[in-house]
Design a protein around this motif. Sequence first.
Motif, PDB file in Angstrom:
ATOM      1  N   MET A 168       0.828  -1.223   0.000  1.00  0.00           N
ATOM      2  CA  MET A 168       0.000   0.000   0.000  1.00  0.00           C
ATOM      3  C   MET A 168       0.855   1.263   0.000  1.00  0.00           C
ATOM      4  O   MET A 168       0.421   2.302  -0.444  1.00  0.00           O
ATOM      5  CB  MET A 168      -0.914   0.013   1.239  1.00  0.00           C
ATOM      6  N   ASP A 186     -16.863   8.166   7.870  1.00  0.00           N
ATOM      7  CA  ASP A 186     -17.605   6.934   8.005  1.00  0.00           C
ATOM      8  C   ASP A 186     -17.426   6.129   6.716  1.00  0.00           C
ATOM      9  O   ASP A 186     -17.649   6.647   5.621  1.00  0.00           O
ATOM     10  CB  ASP A 186     -19.080   7.336   8.204  1.00  0.00           C
ATOM     11  N   ALA A 187     -17.038   4.849   6.852  1.00  0.00           N
ATOM     12  CA  ALA A 187     -16.880   4.014   5.645  1.00  0.00           C
ATOM     13  C   ALA A 187     -18.192   3.932   4.871  1.00  0.00           C
ATOM     14  O   ALA A 187     -18.200   3.814   3.648  1.00  0.00           O
ATOM     15  CB  ALA A 187     -16.408   2.625   6.042  1.00  0.00           C
ATOM     16  N   ALA A 188     -19.296   4.029   5.600  1.00  0.00           N
ATOM     17  CA  ALA A 188     -20.608   3.946   4.935  1.00  0.00           C
ATOM     18  C   ALA A 188     -20.873   5.149   4.040  1.00  0.00           C
ATOM     19  O   ALA A 188     -21.771   5.112   3.189  1.00  0.00           O
ATOM     20  CB  ALA A 188     -21.702   3.840   5.989  1.00  0.00           C
ATOM     21  N   ALA A 238     -13.434   4.955   0.626  1.00  0.00           N
ATOM     22  CA  ALA A 238     -13.624   3.734  -0.172  1.00  0.00           C
ATOM     23  C   ALA A 238     -12.627   2.659   0.269  1.00  0.00           C
ATOM     24  O   ALA A 238     -12.986   1.482   0.398  1.00  0.00           O
ATOM     25  CB  ALA A 238     -13.443   4.053  -1.655  1.00  0.00           C
ATOM     26  N   ILE A 239     -11.392   3.084   0.510  1.00  0.00           N
ATOM     27  CA  ILE A 239     -10.365   2.128   0.958  1.00  0.00           C
ATOM     28  C   ILE A 239     -10.760   1.541   2.314  1.00  0.00           C
ATOM     29  O   ILE A 239     -10.595   0.355   2.570  1.00  0.00           O
ATOM     30  CB  ILE A 239      -8.978   2.829   1.015  1.00  0.00           C
ATOM     31  N   LYS A 240     -11.331   2.411   3.169  1.00  0.00           N
ATOM     32  CA  LYS A 240     -11.805   1.927   4.476  1.00  0.00           C
ATOM     33  C   LYS A 240     -12.918   0.897   4.287  1.00  0.00           C
ATOM     34  O   LYS A 240     -12.929  -0.148   4.932  1.00  0.00           O
ATOM     35  CB  LYS A 240     -12.369   3.103   5.291  1.00  0.00           C
ATOM     36  N   ALA A 241     -13.863   1.223   3.388  1.00  0.00           N
ATOM     37  CA  ALA A 241     -14.979   0.310   3.140  1.00  0.00           C
ATOM     38  C   ALA A 241     -14.467  -1.026   2.616  1.00  0.00           C
ATOM     39  O   ALA A 241     -15.013  -2.083   2.944  1.00  0.00           O
ATOM     40  CB  ALA A 241     -15.956   0.931   2.139  1.00  0.00           C
ATOM     41  N   MET A 242     -13.404  -0.981   1.816  1.00  0.00           N
ATOM     42  CA  MET A 242     -12.860  -2.216   1.237  1.00  0.00           C
ATOM     43  C   MET A 242     -12.128  -3.064   2.265  1.00  0.00           C
ATOM     44  O   MET A 242     -11.665  -4.153   1.949  1.00  0.00           O
ATOM     45  CB  MET A 242     -11.886  -1.862   0.109  1.00  0.00           C
ATOM     46  N   GLY A 243     -11.956  -2.503   3.469  1.00  0.00           N
ATOM     47  CA  GLY A 243     -11.375  -3.327   4.522  1.00  0.00           C
ATOM     48  C   GLY A 243     -10.008  -2.900   5.016  1.00  0.00           C
ATOM     49  O   GLY A 243      -9.333  -3.664   5.697  1.00  0.00           O
ATOM     50  N   ALA A 244      -9.602  -1.688   4.669  1.00  0.00           N
ATOM     51  CA  ALA A 244      -8.325  -1.194   5.215  1.00  0.00           C
ATOM     52  C   ALA A 244      -8.592  -0.590   6.590  1.00  0.00           C
ATOM     53  O   ALA A 244      -9.491   0.240   6.738  1.00  0.00           O
ATOM     54  CB  ALA A 244      -7.728  -0.145   4.289  1.00  0.00           C
ATOM     55  N   GLY A 245      -7.819  -1.026   7.583  1.00  0.00           N
ATOM     56  CA  GLY A 245      -7.981  -0.462   8.929  1.00  0.00           C
ATOM     57  C   GLY A 245      -7.346   0.921   9.004  1.00  0.00           C
ATOM     58  O   GLY A 245      -6.600   1.325   8.104  1.00  0.00           O
ATOM     59  N   LYS A 248     -12.830  10.867  -0.158  1.00  0.00           N
ATOM     60  CA  LYS A 248     -13.792   9.830  -0.576  1.00  0.00           C
ATOM     61  C   LYS A 248     -13.055   8.557  -0.993  1.00  0.00           C
ATOM     62  O   LYS A 248     -13.586   7.462  -0.859  1.00  0.00           O
ATOM     63  CB  LYS A 248     -14.708  10.345  -1.678  1.00  0.00           C
ATOM     64  N   TYR A 249     -11.801   8.731  -1.462  1.00  0.00           N
ATOM     65  CA  TYR A 249     -11.040   7.528  -1.826  1.00  0.00           C
ATOM     66  C   TYR A 249     -10.570   6.805  -0.568  1.00  0.00           C
ATOM     67  O   TYR A 249     -10.546   5.583  -0.516  1.00  0.00           O
ATOM     68  CB  TYR A 249      -9.856   7.896  -2.726  1.00  0.00           C
TER      69      TYR A 249
END
Lengths: 242, 396
Positions: free
Chosen positions: B1, B389-391, B307-314, B303-304
């Motif tokens: 990353m 918020d990832a959401a 999105a990375i958070k939503a994809m599972g990046a802590g 926003k990226y």
Amino acid sequence: MSHQAHTVAVRATGVDMFFGTPENRVVALKQADFEARRGELIMLVGPSGCGKTTLLSVIAGTLTPQAGTVEVFGQRLDGLGQEALTTFRRQNLGFVFQSFNLIPTLTVVENVMVPLLIQGRPFDEAHARALAILDKVGLKGREEGRPNALSGGQQQRVAIARALVHEPPLLICDEPTSALDKDTGAQIMQMVRDLSRSPERCVVVVTHDHRIFRFADRIAEMEDGRISRVVDDPKLLDTTHL
Amino acid sequence: MYRLALNMLFGDRAKLAMLLCGLAFSALLMAQQSSVFFGIMSWTYTPMVNIRAQVWVSDPMVEQVNDAKPLRDTDLGRVRSVDGVAWAAPLHTSFVQARMQDGNFKLITLVGIDADTFAGAPAVLTQGRIEDLRLPDTVIVDEWGAALMGRMGVGPDGKPKNTPLKVGDTFEINDIQARIVGICKVKRAFTGGPFVYTTYDRAKGYTLGARRTLSFMLVEPQKGVTPAELCDRIERATGLKAWTSDTVIWSWGERSLARNTFWWFWTNTGIPFSFGTAVLLGLFVGIAISGQTFYSFVLENLKYFAAIKAMGAGMGVIARMLFVQAFTAGLIGFGLGAGMAQAIGRVMIEKGMPPFVMFPQILWATFALVLGISFVSAVIGIIKVSRVDAASVFRG
């Protein structure tokens, strides 16, 4: 374990979700029940504000419901902490967003590599797998370009490649065709359907776009924070209010 | 990353350029101002550099090298009798007015050295011979002083032209003639006056009326005796103050006259405050520009990151990405700023004004401060991303 349990990919039962303060509460989901099966493409439809996106967020583990249970491929999400939810998303989910959310300063292939790198895969392996899936979605030769140099349809293909590169069992698509014209939207949905046809995969699509209803195996209609009905044939839906 | 994090940073060239400008300007200001400050402060103990001796002996009340409190001539004998002293020579230093041939007066630093040993004589003579100081009414003037005390005239092009003093020229000190027999190269002093060397006895004559003229004694230890050890012995035996000639101002040795001089100026003048303000300004400008630019970089990519958070990046992964980006920018910005400071310093050193001394410690401190700026910038970004918020990625 029953046969039904084997076929269920996503099950949400009695889900409540509200926002704001107790005095100024906005109810997004009210005793919502939802079920998606393995190997199917299910669409969530309904008017704006009915709770589609909230339900999608709950299924994706980005929102934790105030009440009810959520189970995705046998894993209960409602009791998990943030770290476990993050790990769950990393391993099991692929996302396709309405506005693509491709990072403009990265190349196409680098964008596709992101989920693999988040999983901690080596750079070279991630690069090879990203190239392979870009070939599958018809973007061979565009790997080193920037997303902004691509058309809307091509950008959404990149987003699909990114969503599937790590082979997640659950694919979440949020308005995947809203920024695309009719023909491109149809191509994209055909691609999502083809790529997701696997007994170990499930695709949940939130959409307003009735032109793509024909790609769904089933359609769940939402109203006032709950699923009002589920139909197998899009023709059975009254789409005038969507 | 981290590779992708760097590609994100380098992909936004406009933001990167702005970020690097802020960091480089900050590094330049901090390094350059600190170097000029230490350059000026290094002038405060110039006599220690120009008049070389291993041990200096002074009146016990002396606090720094420019503040000579005259000793009795008999003290020289007392010091010479201390065990471990190889030799001891008298030294006179004072500020006196010199009268030029055109009637102008200049304040000079008069240095009287021992005529037998020439202990404390300048190391480099560009004109003349040191031995000629034994001739009557003779002095040696430093190169910069020769120019400062030179004659103003009109050049062939009609423009004002300064003709530096040369061997054979004369001026007066307290109405006594001083004939130049040599031009030397020495380091300039904080007081700004030229260094004029003569013999100790003649210096007595130039400072008419002064009852005591012995400012310091220059002492050489015998073989096997360290300067610090000899200082102890001299102080015990004579009650005078003995100093080492160590000019490393970072050391904590109380015996170093240079160090004591440095810290005397540090605590008794407004110089550190003035330059400290400039350095702080550099720091704040760096934090403001870089922090703001990095924050806007994070905002643009928010926003990226979501999105990375939503994809599972802590948050740990995202925080490390932001640190990599901020520290990389900091490293490049420091390199550019320090490089520019070095280039400016080179020009300053060639011109001799203002003084410029870039200690390695200055570079390390600047590096640490630039990394501090990067750290603050990254933390501001991390706080912003952690609140996303990832959401939110599903909200269009």
